[in-house]
Design an enzyme around this catalytic site. Sequence first.
Site, PDB file in Angstrom:
ATOM      1  N   CYS A   2       0.856  -1.074  -0.134  1.00  0.00           N
ATOM      2  CA  CYS A   2       0.006   0.030  -0.013  1.00  0.00           C
ATOM      3  C   CYS A   2       0.959   1.240   0.104  1.00  0.00           C
ATOM      4  O   CYS A   2       2.194   1.035   0.371  1.00  0.00           O
ATOM      5  CB  CYS A   2      -0.767  -0.076   1.181  1.00  0.00           C
ATOM      6  SG  CYS A   2      -1.906  -1.608   1.520  1.00  0.00           S
ATOM      7  N   ARG A  27       3.514   0.274  -6.939  1.00  0.00           N
ATOM      8  CA  ARG A  27       3.647  -0.612  -5.692  1.00  0.00           C
ATOM      9  C   ARG A  27       2.324  -1.603  -5.770  1.00  0.00           C
ATOM     10  O   ARG A  27       2.194  -2.636  -5.139  1.00  0.00           O
ATOM     11  CB  ARG A  27       3.605   0.076  -4.252  1.00  0.00           C
ATOM     12  CG  ARG A  27       4.917   0.718  -4.202  1.00  0.00           C
ATOM     13  CD  ARG A  27       4.748   1.633  -3.000  1.00  0.00           C
ATOM     14  NE  ARG A  27       4.576   0.890  -1.852  1.00  0.00           N
ATOM     15  CZ  ARG A  27       5.693   0.849  -0.963  1.00  0.00           C
ATOM     16  NH1 ARG A  27       6.887   1.120  -1.219  1.00  0.00           N
ATOM     17  NH2 ARG A  27       5.514   0.045   0.219  1.00  0.00           N
ATOM     18  N   TRP A  74      -4.063  -1.879  -1.045  1.00  0.00           N
ATOM     19  CA  TRP A  74      -4.004  -3.321  -1.513  1.00  0.00           C
ATOM     20  C   TRP A  74      -4.535  -4.464  -0.659  1.00  0.00           C
ATOM     21  O   TRP A  74      -3.937  -4.544   0.608  1.00  0.00           O
ATOM     22  CB  TRP A  74      -2.519  -3.490  -1.819  1.00  0.00           C
ATOM     23  CG  TRP A  74      -2.267  -4.718  -2.644  1.00  0.00           C
ATOM     24  CD1 TRP A  74      -2.396  -4.881  -4.065  1.00  0.00           C
ATOM     25  CD2 TRP A  74      -1.926  -6.097  -2.301  1.00  0.00           C
ATOM     26  NE1 TRP A  74      -2.164  -6.502  -4.664  1.00  0.00           N
ATOM     27  CE2 TRP A  74      -2.048  -7.053  -3.480  1.00  0.00           C
ATOM     28  CE3 TRP A  74      -1.710  -6.870  -0.970  1.00  0.00           C
ATOM     29  CZ2 TRP A  74      -1.445  -8.449  -3.380  1.00  0.00           C
ATOM     30  CZ3 TRP A  74      -1.211  -8.111  -1.002  1.00  0.00           C
ATOM     31  CH2 TRP A  74      -1.301  -9.028  -2.302  1.00  0.00           C
ATOM     32  N   ASN A 100      -0.485   0.912   6.734  1.00  0.00           N
ATOM     33  CA  ASN A 100      -0.030   0.037   5.911  1.00  0.00           C
ATOM     34  C   ASN A 100       0.400  -1.022   6.896  1.00  0.00           C
ATOM     35  O   ASN A 100       0.606  -0.645   8.155  1.00  0.00           O
ATOM     36  CB  ASN A 100       1.166   0.370   5.291  1.00  0.00           C
ATOM     37  CG  ASN A 100       1.013   1.264   3.828  1.00  0.00           C
ATOM     38  OD1 ASN A 100      -0.419   1.368   3.781  1.00  0.00           O
ATOM     39  ND2 ASN A 100       2.175   1.738   3.370  1.00  0.00           N
ATOM     40  N   GLY A 101       0.104  -2.311   6.956  1.00  0.00           N
ATOM     41  CA  GLY A 101       0.410  -3.182   7.847  1.00  0.00           C
ATOM     42  C   GLY A 101      -0.878  -3.856   8.240  1.00  0.00           C
ATOM     43  O   GLY A 101      -1.867  -3.854   7.571  1.00  0.00           O
ATOM     44  N   GLU A 482      14.199 -18.484 -12.839  1.00  0.00           N
ATOM     45  CA  GLU A 482      13.810 -17.275 -13.116  1.00  0.00           C
ATOM     46  C   GLU A 482      13.168 -16.944 -14.530  1.00  0.00           C
ATOM     47  O   GLU A 482      12.204 -16.207 -14.545  1.00  0.00           O
ATOM     48  CB  GLU A 482      15.076 -16.364 -12.964  1.00  0.00           C
ATOM     49  CG  GLU A 482      15.067 -14.812 -13.317  1.00  0.00           C
ATOM     50  CD  GLU A 482      14.142 -14.064 -12.148  1.00  0.00           C
ATOM     51  OE1 GLU A 482      13.443 -14.786 -11.372  1.00  0.00           O
ATOM     52  OE2 GLU A 482      13.634 -13.027 -12.227  1.00  0.00           O
ATOM     53  N   LYS A 486       9.463 -14.870 -14.699  1.00  0.00           N
ATOM     54  CA  LYS A 486       9.384 -13.895 -15.459  1.00  0.00           C
ATOM     55  C   LYS A 486       8.032 -13.913 -16.427  1.00  0.00           C
ATOM     56  O   LYS A 486       7.215 -13.153 -16.604  1.00  0.00           O
ATOM     57  CB  LYS A 486      10.628 -13.485 -16.187  1.00  0.00           C
ATOM     58  CG  LYS A 486      11.679 -12.793 -15.648  1.00  0.00           C
ATOM     59  CD  LYS A 486      11.517 -11.377 -14.975  1.00  0.00           C
ATOM     60  CE  LYS A 486      10.870 -11.648 -13.609  1.00  0.00           C
ATOM     61  NZ  LYS A 486      11.691 -11.232 -12.500  1.00  0.00           N
ATOM     62  N   GLU A 489       4.531 -14.181 -14.779  1.00  0.00           N
ATOM     63  CA  GLU A 489       4.271 -13.249 -14.056  1.00  0.00           C
ATOM     64  C   GLU A 489       3.922 -11.942 -15.122  1.00  0.00           C
ATOM     65  O   GLU A 489       2.763 -11.241 -15.010  1.00  0.00           O
ATOM     66  CB  GLU A 489       5.039 -12.690 -13.210  1.00  0.00           C
ATOM     67  CG  GLU A 489       6.607 -11.874 -13.342  1.00  0.00           C
ATOM     68  CD  GLU A 489       7.299 -11.695 -12.123  1.00  0.00           C
ATOM     69  OE1 GLU A 489       8.480 -11.666 -12.117  1.00  0.00           O
ATOM     70  OE2 GLU A 489       6.560 -11.019 -11.217  1.00  0.00           O
ATOM     71  N   HIS A 505      11.179 -37.925 -14.837  1.00  0.00           N
ATOM     72  CA  HIS A 505      10.730 -38.656 -13.666  1.00  0.00           C
ATOM     73  C   HIS A 505       9.103 -38.131 -13.468  1.00  0.00           C
ATOM     74  O   HIS A 505       8.534 -38.012 -12.397  1.00  0.00           O
ATOM     75  CB  HIS A 505      11.512 -38.318 -12.549  1.00  0.00           C
ATOM     76  CG  HIS A 505      12.547 -38.742 -12.489  1.00  0.00           C
ATOM     77  ND1 HIS A 505      12.979 -40.267 -12.423  1.00  0.00           N
ATOM     78  CD2 HIS A 505      14.037 -38.392 -12.819  1.00  0.00           C
ATOM     79  CE1 HIS A 505      14.303 -40.373 -12.676  1.00  0.00           C
ATOM     80  NE2 HIS A 505      14.898 -39.256 -12.809  1.00  0.00           N
ATOM     81  N   LYS A 602       4.550  -4.616  -5.893  1.00  0.00           N
ATOM     82  CA  LYS A 602       6.199  -4.569  -6.059  1.00  0.00           C
ATOM     83  C   LYS A 602       6.865  -4.853  -4.811  1.00  0.00           C
ATOM     84  O   LYS A 602       7.818  -5.704  -4.685  1.00  0.00           O
ATOM     85  CB  LYS A 602       6.538  -2.938  -6.428  1.00  0.00           C
ATOM     86  CG  LYS A 602       8.057  -2.850  -6.676  1.00  0.00           C
ATOM     87  CD  LYS A 602       8.456  -3.530  -7.956  1.00  0.00           C
ATOM     88  CE  LYS A 602      10.114  -3.575  -7.930  1.00  0.00           C
ATOM     89  NZ  LYS A 602      10.586  -4.758  -8.687  1.00  0.00           N
TER      90      LYS A 602
HETATM   91  C1  F6R Z   1       9.309 -11.122  -9.601  1.00  0.00           C
HETATM   92  C2  F6R Z   1       9.404 -10.329  -8.130  1.00  0.00           C
HETATM   93  C3  F6R Z   1       9.368 -10.836  -6.698  1.00  0.00           C
HETATM   94  C4  F6R Z   1      10.169 -10.394  -5.718  1.00  0.00           C
HETATM   95  C5  F6R Z   1      10.123 -10.940  -4.257  1.00  0.00           C
HETATM   96  C6  F6R Z   1      10.942 -10.329  -3.439  1.00  0.00           C
HETATM   97  O1  F6R Z   1       9.582 -10.408 -10.584  1.00  0.00           O
HETATM   98  O2  F6R Z   1       9.880  -9.304  -8.174  1.00  0.00           O
HETATM   99  O3  F6R Z   1       9.420 -12.320  -6.917  1.00  0.00           O
HETATM  100  O4  F6R Z   1      11.415 -10.970  -6.048  1.00  0.00           O
HETATM  101  O5  F6R Z   1       8.630 -10.195  -3.955  1.00  0.00           O
HETATM  102  O6  F6R Z   1      10.723  -8.923  -3.180  1.00  0.00           O
HETATM  103  P1  F6R Z   1      12.317  -8.313  -2.604  1.00  0.00           P
HETATM  104  O7  F6R Z   1      13.321  -8.478  -3.584  1.00  0.00           O
HETATM  105  O8  F6R Z   1      11.952  -6.739  -2.723  1.00  0.00           O
HETATM  106  O9  F6R Z   1      12.338  -8.591  -1.272  1.00  0.00           O
END
Ligand code: F6R
Length: 607
Positions: A2, A27, A74, A100-101, A482, A486, A489, A505, A602
């Site tokens: 948020c 975010r 959020w 927030n929280g 990874e 990507k 997402e 397997h 984010k």
């Molecule tokens: C994927 C992505 C998330 C973050 C994860 C951890 O593209 O960005 O999987 O890597 O939420 O976030 P941080 O690195 O900020 O702790």
Amino acid sequence: MCGITGFTGKSRALPFLLQGLEKLEYRGYDSAGVTLVGTEELKTWKEKGRLSVLEEKLDIAHCPQRCGIGHTRWATHGIPSNLNAHPHNNMDNTISIVHNGIIENYVELRADLEAKGFVFASETDTETVAHLLDFNYRETGNMRDAVYATIAGLEGSFALCIVSCYDPETIYVAKKENPMIVGKTGDAAFCASDATGLLSLTKDVLPLDDGQIAILKPGSIELTDFAGKALEQNWIHIPYDMEAAQKGGYDSFMMKEIHEQPDAVRETLRGRFDKNDRIRMDEIDALEISWERLRRVYFIACGTAYHACIYARTLFDRYADIDSFVMPASEFRYGTPKLDADTLCVFVSQSGETADTLAAVKLANEKGAATAAITNVLGSSISRTADVTLYTAAGPEIAVASTKAYTTQIVLLICLIMKLAEKTGFVIPDYAHLVADMKRLPQILTEILKLEDTVGQLADMLKEQRDAYFIGRQLDYPTALEGALKLKEVSYVHADAYYAGELKHGPIALIEKDTVVVAMATQPEVAAKTMSNIQETIARGARIILITDSTIPAERFEYVLRVPAVREELAGIAAVVLLQLFAYFTAKEKGCDIDKPRNLAKSVTVE
Ligand code: F6R
């Protein structure tokens, strides 16, 4: 995830609140709201949906109030709706808050307040705080005392901003386990949950620590602990500007950030080699640990950062004879990690705010392990909680999908492993060659980015696909993970990653005619084995996109992308850029909202 903004000053508050919330939009959120403060009453507007929906409801030109708070929510407790959106007010609209929280004891507090006659309008945990403030104001007769009494009664995590018409020029800001940053100019004081929200007014900011309350009045900030004791203020300078947070010529932040990787890696490596080309890491020198007794190393993170940890652990395990483990933070904190003074825990987080990672750092601290954080955000909660912090220099990462953070994390993790080799005496073969190739990394990344158009054409193959599979062995495995993350997402194509040898397997049952398999074979020692696994999928009709190094023969394959010649320990840093581009182009072909994928935020500041 948020966003919060607050402003009190001699000019109108609303423009700052809205532009601050806009900067925090990246975010992720599902509703937005503001409260403006007058002496008689507060005015609150809140709307489900984007900020623009709220702006349509506001008569922006006719809001003269000079103090106010804003929020993008959020949903955690209660569905996204106008009622559940913040700010939340007391019953007679004299007190308003954004939060927030999570207030963990809100059920008990709510029952108690309802028994006293308070009527709730929403399903949120946050609204409890507004009524509790009201109750405490009635008890104490002044807002300041009411704030301290209320904070004392809260359990859980919070970044809170409180305004009232009893104290119409003041914003009370409290912080526990959720980020909050305050700043001021000559005649104003303001706050935001992220420095990006403040940068239009100042680059000198005061990030609050857990257990602090800041009292903002026009032109001044008073800082205290939760008991009201005055505290010293540790201001920091933010080294980047808003310009850096703009898209600068690209159609999305994700593409801009993919292209920033040569610079981000160069900056992250800046100052890391001494004149003898050994790693310089004063932060690790400062760590209080007996290196000869070091028994185990944990690498801990979430999501993309967790993949960087798998990469690091694979490499560490190859060279060191010290036990090492890699764990997602959400499992680490509930598992039975072996933590003591002879354990080093390395935490990786782009934002430095991820709730699970932060909790894992606290756990490791409590158990007496040495803790080192790798993060991209100066003054972030994780950086202030770990014993020492190493900063990636990726600059602000705005796109929800992490790209430059990942490559810089791996680069810094490799530096850390090289430093640990020096501290504990394990040997990295041909160290000088590795250093030389690390210094060439920005150039290698520039070269790999030249394959952009080729990747763009290949991505065409995926836009109609339901699934894709990524495979690799050893250091190629985290790259495969990874790449799959990507793709899913940003383009919503279902993607899975497997160790290449694990396919037969089980997962090979899913391979049929035209299934796309992205195969990673950048590691010479295991490339031949991976090639056999690729053949197994070809025999079932798979279409292969092969990513390999400059030497491994691959004439038989139609779609081959080669990473430039580089030490195998670094090949994954180049290869992953191709997978990031692959995800980007697939998402673009499908018309997805690349920078803000659905359901994602984010910074994940809830468990
Ligand atoms: C994927 C992505 C998330 C973050 C994860 C951890 O593209 O960005 O999987 O890597 O939420 O976030 P941080 O690195 O900020 O702790």
